[in-house]
Design a protein around this motif. Structure first.
Motif, PDB file in Angstrom:
ATOM      1  N   ASN A 177      26.911   7.068  48.221  1.00  0.00           N
ATOM      2  CA  ASN A 177      26.410   8.270  47.561  1.00  0.00           C
ATOM      3  C   ASN A 177      25.619   9.079  48.589  1.00  0.00           C
ATOM      4  O   ASN A 177      24.666   8.575  49.183  1.00  0.00           O
ATOM      5  N   GLU A 178      26.052  10.304  48.806  1.00  0.00           N
ATOM      6  CA  GLU A 178      25.365  11.196  49.749  1.00  0.00           C
ATOM      7  C   GLU A 178      25.020  12.517  49.073  1.00  0.00           C
ATOM      8  O   GLU A 178      25.029  13.567  49.688  1.00  0.00           O
ATOM      9  N   HIS A 180      22.134  13.447  47.137  1.00  0.00           N
ATOM     10  CA  HIS A 180      20.795  13.869  46.726  1.00  0.00           C
ATOM     11  C   HIS A 180      20.443  15.259  47.255  1.00  0.00           C
ATOM     12  O   HIS A 180      19.958  16.118  46.506  1.00  0.00           O
ATOM     13  N   TRP A 185      24.606  14.281  43.133  1.00  0.00           N
ATOM     14  CA  TRP A 185      24.618  12.829  43.193  1.00  0.00           C
ATOM     15  C   TRP A 185      25.602  12.222  42.205  1.00  0.00           C
ATOM     16  O   TRP A 185      26.085  11.100  42.402  1.00  0.00           O
ATOM     17  N   ASP A 209      21.087   6.654  47.589  1.00  0.00           N
ATOM     18  CA  ASP A 209      21.675   7.609  48.520  1.00  0.00           C
ATOM     19  C   ASP A 209      21.862   6.912  49.865  1.00  0.00           C
ATOM     20  O   ASP A 209      20.899   6.599  50.568  1.00  0.00           O
TER      21      ASP A 209
END
Length: 553
Positions: A177-178, A180, A185, A209
């Motif tokens: 997950n990148e 933020h 998200w 993240d």
């Protein structure tokens, strides 16, 4: 306004500006429509027969709009118009009329257990009960291969200070997950928890993240759907994750203070709220939303009205089994035919997980006056009982039984029955006479009565038929089993069913081929399978019972 490309559409008033994205998982029948101006998503459905396209959504309940000029706008760019309409006859809601979402014929209920031990938010669930989970949550519940690579089970727990939520997630690219910094998200690996607390709607996003190297909790609250106030980095919540050793999944664990969800909510067994879940997996293209990589449970879709999320019920830590007693959708005829039964929870009774022999499915429902129960039993000698005495009917052939605790103040760990504990036996004496009898171990103020045998003695103060109780049996034509359907009056037990949470169990007694004696007994939750000693068979062990929760209309 003009649109630069066919994938961008706008209404003439600009209110519903956004992108129309094709859902590859379901072909051209279902599209996702994102409203950027208000940060709300709506559902766009194209009727494959009429080719009419409908926009479903809205702040004040579910509204239906016919989209005019969509095909031309998609092909050439341009504008569309929304014409508000009544719900189309072909529209199918994700929720049933009583606000409980379904998977087939089984109701979705989120049971939240009291924590046995102090919960450490570290991604390790060894201190959790993990008996009652929501799931599997997967894009296609009918596809076992899909569940193995994109499937999740979510668990709930609580103590006086915090609501805890945990998920075990199958994921071939875990914890990616990148989003933020881009505020996207939810395009990536994350869990979204949608709550309808008694005084507020709350939205939670929980994720790690991987670019920043930090866990985040996102919170929305206020307004009809919990989006009036947004906190992208919600500090009071704690989040932790742990990658599986094989690298094909991960565990997510979080705690959220009850005071941050609803200051007036008191966490205790029987307390309720509503909960919808959305599980997101990262798509094949970085930073691009992929509708095929999320799954929902309990009405967890973005457009669902919070009052239609699945019921969530707080239970004590002793609950090893739990069942929701759903409202009867219509008048239930006691005739051995379950055609009037709507959405129910199902309790499975089995002796061998690999065999359907000696297996039963139990369904329950309720009205203001009755507890309804239906047993679907696999039995090659269906409902045979030659006995003529209700006191010993459990020894002379087939019976089904319901166990119920009616005193909420009783200790759930008790090994001996109290005056509030009932055992209800149902059978056909002499194979012809329907009988519903209550076995009362303890009658307050009465001289105790005991039944003795080689296994000791058991208190049994009274056995009596339940007034106004009704039952019927239908046998399968191939002789492989039967359905027993019954209505038990609440007033006999002296309880008010509204929001009832109580200990309960179900059991099936199987006869020999001719119905002269019992040869096998199996329970939903308990383990007293004795069939060779009368005193032992009569003994009630409430500490082995599961729990039922009556769900309101």
């Amino acid at each position: 306004t003009d649109v630069a490309g066919p994938e961008r559409i706008y209404t003439t008033d600009g209110l519903y500006a956004g992108s129309l994205l094709k859902d590859q998982h379901r072909g051209d029948i279902l599209d996702e429509y994102f409203i950027t101006a208000e940060n709300f998503a709506h559902l766009v459905i194209t009727d494959p027969n009429t080719r009419e396209t409908w926009l479903i959504g809205g702040y004040d309940g579910v509204n239906y709009y016919r989209i005019l000029g969509l095909e031309e706008a998609q092909r050439l760019g341009g504008t569309v118009k929304l014409q508000q309409m009544a719900a189309p006859a072909t529209a199918v809601s994700a929720d049933s009329a009583d606000g409980v979402t379904t998977l087939g014929s089984k109701a979705e209920i989120f049971f939240v257990q009291s924590a046995d031990k102090s919960v450490r938010v570290d991604g390790d669930l060894s201190e959790w009960n993990l008996r009652l989970g929501a799931g599997p949550i997967t894009p296609d519940p009918t596809d076992a291969q899909m569940t193995a690579i994109q499937g999740a089970t979510v668990f709930g727990s609580y103590d006086a200070q915090n609501f805890y939520i945990a998920a075990h997630v199958n994921d071939l690219t875990p914890l990616r997950n990148e989003g933020h910094l881009t505020e996207r998200w939810w395009y990536w690996d994350s869990l979204q928890v949608r709550l309808r607390m008694p005084t507020d709607a709350v939205q939670l996003g929980l994720y790690y993240d991987s670019k920043i190297g930090r866990h985040f909790a996102w919170k929305g609250s206020g307004g009809p759907k919990g989006y009036s106030t947004i906190v992208p980095d919600f500090a009071p919540a704690k989040v932790a994750t742990k990658r599986d050793a094989a690298g094909k999944g991960y565990t997510l664990e979080a705690s959220i203070p009850w005071a941050e969800l609803d200051k007036q909510f008191t966490p205790a067994a029987g307390a309720r709220f509503r909960c919808g879940l959305q599980m997101n997996w990262n798509g094949p293209i970085p930073n691009e939303y992929s509708p095929t990589h999320n799954a929902f449970w309990g009405g967890g879709q973005f457009f669902t009205i919070p009052d239609q999320y699945a019921p969530a019920v707080l239970l004590p830590s002793t609950a090893n089994h739990a069942m929701a007693v759903m409202p009867a959708g219509s008048d239930i005829n006691i005739d051995g035919d379950l055609k009037e039964w709507g959405t129910t929870d199902v309790a499975l009774i089995e002796t061998d997980k690999e065999s359907k022999e000696f297996q039963a499915r139990v369904r329950t429902a309720h009205s203001a006056d009755h507890l309804y129960v239906a047993f679907e039993v696999n039995d090659s000698s269906p409902m045979k009982n030659v006995g003529g005495d209700i006191r010993t009917a459990f020894k002379t052939g087939d019976t089904v039984e319901v166990f119920l605790s009616t005193n909420p103040k009783d200790d759930a760990r008790r090994d001996e029955p109290t005056a509030g504990d009932y055992r209800v036996l149902m059978t056909y004496l002499e194979n012809t006479k329907p009988v519903i009898a209550a076995f009362r171990a303890v009658i307050t103020g009465q001289q105790p009565v005991y039944v003795a045998s080689g296994g000791g003695r058991t208190r049994l103060d009274r056995v009596e038929e339940i007034p106004d109780a009704r039952m019927a049996v239908s046998r399968r034509k191939d002789g492989s089993g039967y359905i027993l359907e019954a209505a038990l009056p609440w007033n006999y037990f002296g309880v008010n069913p509204a929001n009832l949470v109580a200990q309960a169990d179900f059991a099936v007694n199987f006869s020999d081929r001719v119905g002269r004696t019992n040869v096998l007994k199996t329970y939903w939750s308990g383990s007293n399978a004795m069939v060779t000693d009368i005193a032992q068979e009569l003994r009630l062990r409430p500490n082995q019972w599961g729990w039922i929760a009556v769900i309101g209309r």
